[in-house]
Design a protein around this motif. Structure first.
Motif, PDB file in Angstrom:
ATOM      1  N   ILE A   1       0.838  -1.197   0.000  1.00  0.00           N
ATOM      2  CA  ILE A   1       0.000   0.000   0.000  1.00  0.00           C
ATOM      3  C   ILE A   1       0.875   1.250   0.000  1.00  0.00           C
ATOM      4  O   ILE A   1       1.775   1.384   0.838  1.00  0.00           O
ATOM      5  CB  ILE A   1      -0.912  -0.002   1.243  1.00  0.00           C
ATOM      6  N   ALA A   2       0.607   2.153  -0.950  1.00  0.00           N
ATOM      7  CA  ALA A   2       1.295   3.446  -1.000  1.00  0.00           C
ATOM      8  C   ALA A   2       0.545   4.407  -0.083  1.00  0.00           C
ATOM      9  O   ALA A   2      -0.680   4.511  -0.148  1.00  0.00           O
ATOM     10  CB  ALA A   2       1.323   3.981  -2.417  1.00  0.00           C
ATOM     11  N   THR A   3       1.282   5.101   0.791  1.00  0.00           N
ATOM     12  CA  THR A   3       0.673   6.013   1.749  1.00  0.00           C
ATOM     13  C   THR A   3       1.369   7.363   1.735  1.00  0.00           C
ATOM     14  O   THR A   3       2.471   7.508   1.210  1.00  0.00           O
ATOM     15  CB  THR A   3       0.757   5.449   3.188  1.00  0.00           C
ATOM     16  N   SER A   4       0.714   8.337   2.342  1.00  0.00           N
ATOM     17  CA  SER A   4       1.324   9.643   2.568  1.00  0.00           C
ATOM     18  C   SER A   4       0.913  10.110   3.955  1.00  0.00           C
ATOM     19  O   SER A   4      -0.006   9.575   4.562  1.00  0.00           O
ATOM     20  CB  SER A   4       0.895  10.647   1.488  1.00  0.00           C
ATOM     21  N   THR A   5       1.628  11.120   4.461  1.00  0.00           N
ATOM     22  CA  THR A   5       1.340  11.660   5.786  1.00  0.00           C
ATOM     23  C   THR A   5       1.198  13.173   5.691  1.00  0.00           C
ATOM     24  O   THR A   5       1.449  13.768   4.643  1.00  0.00           O
ATOM     25  CB  THR A   5       2.461  11.337   6.792  1.00  0.00           C
ATOM     26  N   ASN A   6       0.835  13.789   6.810  1.00  0.00           N
ATOM     27  CA  ASN A   6       0.719  15.246   6.846  1.00  0.00           C
ATOM     28  C   ASN A   6       2.091  15.915   6.893  1.00  0.00           C
ATOM     29  O   ASN A   6       2.207  17.097   6.601  1.00  0.00           O
ATOM     30  CB  ASN A   6      -0.118  15.685   8.038  1.00  0.00           C
ATOM     31  N   ALA A   7       3.122  15.169   7.291  1.00  0.00           N
ATOM     32  CA  ALA A   7       4.480  15.719   7.329  1.00  0.00           C
ATOM     33  C   ALA A   7       4.937  16.020   5.907  1.00  0.00           C
ATOM     34  O   ALA A   7       4.566  15.312   4.969  1.00  0.00           O
ATOM     35  CB  ALA A   7       5.430  14.734   7.987  1.00  0.00           C
ATOM     36  N   GLU A   8       5.719  17.079   5.754  1.00  0.00           N
ATOM     37  CA  GLU A   8       6.198  17.442   4.426  1.00  0.00           C
ATOM     38  C   GLU A   8       7.707  17.330   4.329  1.00  0.00           C
ATOM     39  O   GLU A   8       8.426  17.618   5.279  1.00  0.00           O
ATOM     40  CB  GLU A   8       5.759  18.860   4.059  1.00  0.00           C
ATOM     41  N   ILE A   9       8.160  16.912   3.160  1.00  0.00           N
ATOM     42  CA  ILE A   9       9.585  16.857   2.839  1.00  0.00           C
ATOM     43  C   ILE A   9       9.752  17.633   1.541  1.00  0.00           C
ATOM     44  O   ILE A   9       9.203  17.251   0.513  1.00  0.00           O
ATOM     45  CB  ILE A   9      10.073  15.402   2.662  1.00  0.00           C
ATOM     46  N   GLY A  10      10.477  18.726   1.597  1.00  0.00           N
ATOM     47  CA  GLY A  10      10.684  19.542   0.410  1.00  0.00           C
ATOM     48  C   GLY A  10       9.386  20.085  -0.178  1.00  0.00           C
ATOM     49  O   GLY A  10       9.259  20.211  -1.383  1.00  0.00           O
TER      50      GLY A  10
ATOM     51  N   SER B   1      -2.660   2.549  11.434  1.00  0.00           N
ATOM     52  CA  SER B   1      -1.269   2.884  11.748  1.00  0.00           C
ATOM     53  C   SER B   1      -0.994   4.373  11.555  1.00  0.00           C
ATOM     54  O   SER B   1       0.139   4.808  11.669  1.00  0.00           O
ATOM     55  CB  SER B   1      -0.315   2.072  10.864  1.00  0.00           C
ATOM     56  N   GLY B   2      -2.037   5.139  11.230  1.00  0.00           N
ATOM     57  CA  GLY B   2      -1.898   6.585  11.091  1.00  0.00           C
ATOM     58  C   GLY B   2      -1.564   7.044   9.692  1.00  0.00           C
ATOM     59  O   GLY B   2      -1.151   8.186   9.497  1.00  0.00           O
ATOM     60  N   CYS B   3      -1.735   6.196   8.703  1.00  0.00           N
ATOM     61  CA  CYS B   3      -1.384   6.538   7.326  1.00  0.00           C
ATOM     62  C   CYS B   3      -2.604   6.990   6.535  1.00  0.00           C
ATOM     63  O   CYS B   3      -3.711   6.516   6.764  1.00  0.00           O
ATOM     64  CB  CYS B   3      -0.811   5.321   6.616  1.00  0.00           C
ATOM     65  N   LYS B   4      -2.368   7.872   5.586  1.00  0.00           N
ATOM     66  CA  LYS B   4      -3.384   8.216   4.588  1.00  0.00           C
ATOM     67  C   LYS B   4      -3.094   7.316   3.388  1.00  0.00           C
ATOM     68  O   LYS B   4      -2.035   7.399   2.770  1.00  0.00           O
ATOM     69  CB  LYS B   4      -3.279   9.678   4.182  1.00  0.00           C
ATOM     70  N   VAL B   5      -4.014   6.425   3.077  1.00  0.00           N
ATOM     71  CA  VAL B   5      -3.805   5.465   1.997  1.00  0.00           C
ATOM     72  C   VAL B   5      -4.057   6.137   0.653  1.00  0.00           C
ATOM     73  O   VAL B   5      -5.119   6.713   0.428  1.00  0.00           O
ATOM     74  CB  VAL B   5      -4.721   4.235   2.168  1.00  0.00           C
TER      75      VAL B   5
END
Length: 71
Positions: A8-17, A42-46
Motif C-alpha cells: 500500500i502506498a501512503t502519505s502523511t501530513n508531514a512534508e519533505i521539500g 497505523s496513522g497513514c493516509k492510503v
C-alpha cells in the motif's frame, strides 16, 4: 479465502521539500478493504494499493495477519 500481502502506498501530513512524505506499507489481510483499514489504523493516509508480495517474501519478513509493516 487465504490472506494476501497487499503493498500500500501512503502519505502523511508531514512534508519533505514541500511535498507530503510517502511510504510503502505491507499488510497481510483477507481482503483489500481490511488491508487499507490496518494501514489507516497505523496513522497513514492510503493513496492506493500498488501490488502484492509472494508467500515466500511474507514468510521471510515474518508478517502476521492484520499487521501493517512499513517497507
Amino acid at each position: 479465502m487465504m490472506a494476501q500481502a497487499f503493498v500500500i502506498a501512503t502519505s502523511t501530513n508531514a512534508e519533505i521539500g514541500g511535498h507530503p512524505a510517502r511510504a510503502l506499507w505491507v499488510v497481510l489481510a483477507d481482503t483489500p478493504h481490511l488491508a487499507v483499514e490496518a494501514a489507516q489504523a497505523s496513522g497513514c493516509k492510503v493513496d492506493r494499493i500498488v501490488g502484492t508480495l509472494s508467500e515466500d517474501t511474507v514468510e521471510r519478513l515474518g508478517i502476521q495477519p492484520g499487521q501493517a509493516r512499513r517497507l
